[in-house]
Design a protein around this motif. Structure first.
Motif, mmCIF file in Angstrom:
data_model
loop_
_atom_site.group_PDB
_atom_site.id
_atom_site.type_symbol
_atom_site.label_atom_id
_atom_site.label_comp_id
_atom_site.label_asym_id
_atom_site.label_seq_id
_atom_site.Cartn_x
_atom_site.Cartn_y
_atom_site.Cartn_z
ATOM 1 N N MET A 1 -47.834 -10.417 -4.652
ATOM 2 C CA MET A 1 -47.170 -8.884 -5.019
ATOM 3 C C MET A 1 -48.173 -7.642 -4.650
ATOM 4 N N GLN A 2 -47.139 -7.236 -3.535
ATOM 5 C CA GLN A 2 -47.232 -5.963 -2.926
ATOM 6 C C GLN A 2 -48.266 -4.688 -3.330
ATOM 7 N N ARG A 3 -49.156 -4.821 -2.806
ATOM 8 C CA ARG A 3 -50.199 -3.142 -3.424
ATOM 9 C C ARG A 3 -49.878 -1.918 -2.526
ATOM 10 N N TYR A 4 -49.607 -0.599 -3.413
ATOM 11 C CA TYR A 4 -50.062 0.264 -3.028
ATOM 12 C C TYR A 4 -50.856 0.864 -1.986
ATOM 13 N N THR A 5 -50.812 1.120 -0.415
ATOM 14 C CA THR A 5 -51.763 1.016 0.781
ATOM 15 C C THR A 5 -53.688 1.895 -0.450
ATOM 16 N N LYS A 6 -54.734 2.024 0.037
ATOM 17 C CA LYS A 6 -56.078 2.260 -0.464
ATOM 18 C C LYS A 6 -56.174 3.643 -0.411
ATOM 19 N N PRO A 7 -55.359 4.532 0.349
ATOM 20 C CA PRO A 7 -55.570 5.979 -0.068
ATOM 21 C C PRO A 7 -54.430 6.564 -0.995
ATOM 22 N N ALA A 8 -53.583 5.426 -0.813
ATOM 23 C CA ALA A 8 -52.984 6.150 -1.758
ATOM 24 C C ALA A 8 -52.813 5.363 -3.324
ATOM 25 N N ILE A 9 -53.327 4.539 -3.616
ATOM 26 C CA ILE A 9 -54.166 4.262 -4.171
ATOM 27 C C ILE A 9 -54.981 5.445 -4.746
ATOM 28 N N LEU A 10 -56.112 5.791 -3.587
ATOM 29 C CA LEU A 10 -58.090 6.562 -4.264
ATOM 30 C C LEU A 10 -56.724 8.287 -4.366
ATOM 31 N N MET A 11 -55.217 8.512 -4.426
ATOM 32 C CA MET A 11 -55.005 10.126 -4.702
ATOM 33 C C MET A 11 -53.944 9.962 -5.625
ATOM 34 N N HIS A 12 -53.683 8.570 -5.893
ATOM 35 C CA HIS A 12 -53.686 8.655 -7.411
ATOM 36 C C HIS A 12 -54.021 8.789 -8.904
ATOM 37 N N TRP A 13 -54.841 7.979 -8.422
ATOM 38 C CA TRP A 13 -56.015 8.270 -8.990
ATOM 39 C C TRP A 13 -57.570 9.176 -9.046
ATOM 40 N N LEU A 14 -57.169 10.077 -8.357
ATOM 41 C CA LEU A 14 -58.263 10.946 -7.702
ATOM 42 C C LEU A 14 -57.220 12.770 -8.879
ATOM 43 N N ILE A 15 -56.038 12.612 -8.392
ATOM 44 C CA ILE A 15 -55.234 13.430 -8.389
ATOM 45 C C ILE A 15 -54.803 13.167 -10.229
ATOM 46 N N LEU A 158 -47.843 0.458 -18.967
ATOM 47 C CA LEU A 158 -48.898 -0.536 -20.308
ATOM 48 C C LEU A 158 -47.235 -1.534 -20.686
ATOM 49 N N LYS A 159 -46.345 -0.813 -20.563
ATOM 50 C CA LYS A 159 -45.673 -2.026 -20.369
ATOM 51 C C LYS A 159 -44.968 -3.362 -20.040
ATOM 52 N N HIS A 160 -45.378 -2.540 -18.239
ATOM 53 C CA HIS A 160 -45.099 -3.693 -17.635
ATOM 54 C C HIS A 160 -46.573 -4.291 -17.556
ATOM 55 N N GLN A 161 -47.735 -4.098 -17.789
ATOM 56 C CA GLN A 161 -48.238 -4.788 -17.822
ATOM 57 C C GLN A 161 -49.052 -6.177 -18.964
ATOM 58 N N PHE A 162 -48.910 -5.111 -20.811
ATOM 59 C CA PHE A 162 -48.600 -6.424 -21.544
ATOM 60 C C PHE A 162 -47.233 -6.919 -22.065
ATOM 61 N N ILE A 163 -46.468 -6.708 -21.837
ATOM 62 C CA ILE A 163 -44.999 -7.264 -22.382
ATOM 63 C C ILE A 163 -44.300 -7.858 -21.436
ATOM 64 N N ASP A 164 -43.754 -7.047 -19.959
ATOM 65 C CA ASP A 164 -43.207 -7.651 -19.415
ATOM 66 C C ASP A 164 -43.995 -8.774 -17.917
ATOM 67 N N ARG A 165 -45.727 -8.635 -18.128
ATOM 68 C CA ARG A 165 -46.529 -9.252 -17.313
ATOM 69 C C ARG A 165 -45.810 -9.253 -15.416
ATOM 70 N N ASP A 166 -45.041 -8.086 -15.440
ATOM 71 C CA ASP A 166 -44.769 -8.347 -13.926
ATOM 72 C C ASP A 166 -45.157 -7.730 -12.453
ATOM 73 N N GLY A 167 -46.434 -7.060 -12.803
ATOM 74 C CA GLY A 167 -47.495 -7.294 -12.253
ATOM 75 C C GLY A 167 -47.469 -5.191 -11.418
ATOM 76 N N VAL A 168 -45.944 -5.373 -11.310
ATOM 77 C CA VAL A 168 -46.169 -3.339 -11.524
ATOM 78 C C VAL A 168 -47.392 -2.837 -11.248
ATOM 79 N N PHE A 169 -48.160 -2.939 -12.950
ATOM 80 C CA PHE A 169 -49.521 -1.903 -13.285
ATOM 81 C C PHE A 169 -50.005 -1.969 -11.780
ATOM 82 N N ARG A 170 -50.431 -3.872 -11.583
ATOM 83 C CA ARG A 170 -51.892 -4.014 -10.779
ATOM 84 C C ARG A 170 -51.284 -3.598 -9.595
ATOM 85 N N ARG A 171 -50.104 -3.423 -8.913
ATOM 86 C CA ARG A 171 -49.738 -2.505 -7.695
ATOM 87 C C ARG A 171 -50.518 -1.348 -7.637
#
Length: 174
Positions: A1-15, A158-171
């Motif tokens: 599963m591909q992930r967002y880049t570290k700067p994108a992850i940092l900005m997402h959560w900080l914002i 949360l749906k993607h994490q707990f129902i679909d379990r498709d890795g979208v949230f982990r990205r």
């Protein structure tokens, strides 16, 4: 599963955290009766958070324009992909529109913004009693739309994490 880049992850959560703080502070400060020192302090902090969100949103948009988001899983239905793109677009619009509407509301109220009490921001409009209530209303309703979009975004994650379990949230997880 591909992930967002570290700067994108940092900005997402900080914002996200800064928006939650600004939203909570906004709700708190408007419920304080009168014009107290505490209320004025909260207004300043709220504005500083808004300016910070706007600056980080500019950086995030530049990053996003030069770094593609990871692809959705192939088993994800097209209507969900379209909905996700539409919701992300709306969230981007709102993280720009809300600070801008608040900035112009403050200017129309005759209260220039001095970021962190040190850096005066440009004054593009003078006090405007006709425009002030319209900008206040726009700022309020943009925030209510953001609240709804935020809730939908969290529920979808949360749906993607707990129902679909498709890795979208982990990205986007740190």
């Amino acid at each position: 599963m591909q992930r967002y880049t570290k700067p994108a992850i940092l900005m997402h959560w900080l914002i996200a955290l800064l928006i939650i703080a600004a939203f909570s502070l906004g709700l708190t400060m408007v419920d304080i009766p009168g014009l107290t020192p505490t209320k004025l302090k909260y207004f300043s902090w709220h504005k500083w958070l808004g300016v910070t969100v706007f600056g980080l949103a500019c950086l995030r948009l530049l990053w996003r324009l030069t770094h593609a988001a990871p692809a959705y899983p192939t088993q994800m239905p097209q209507w969900q992909r379209n909905a996700a793109h539409a919701l992300h677009f709306l969230l981007y619009v709102l993280i720009f529109a809300i600070p801008i509407s608040g900035y112009f509301y403050s200017l129309a109220a005759g209260v220039p913004i001095v970021y962190l009490g040190l850096f005066p921001l440009p004054v593009f409009i003078g006090p405007n009693p006709e425009l002030k209530p319209l900008l206040k209303l726009a700022h309020y309703w943009l925030n209510m739309v953001l609240l709804a979009a935020f809730c939908l975004h969290v529920l979808a994650a949360l749906k993607h994490q707990f129902i679909d379990r498709d890795g979208v949230f982990r990205r986007i997880l740190p």
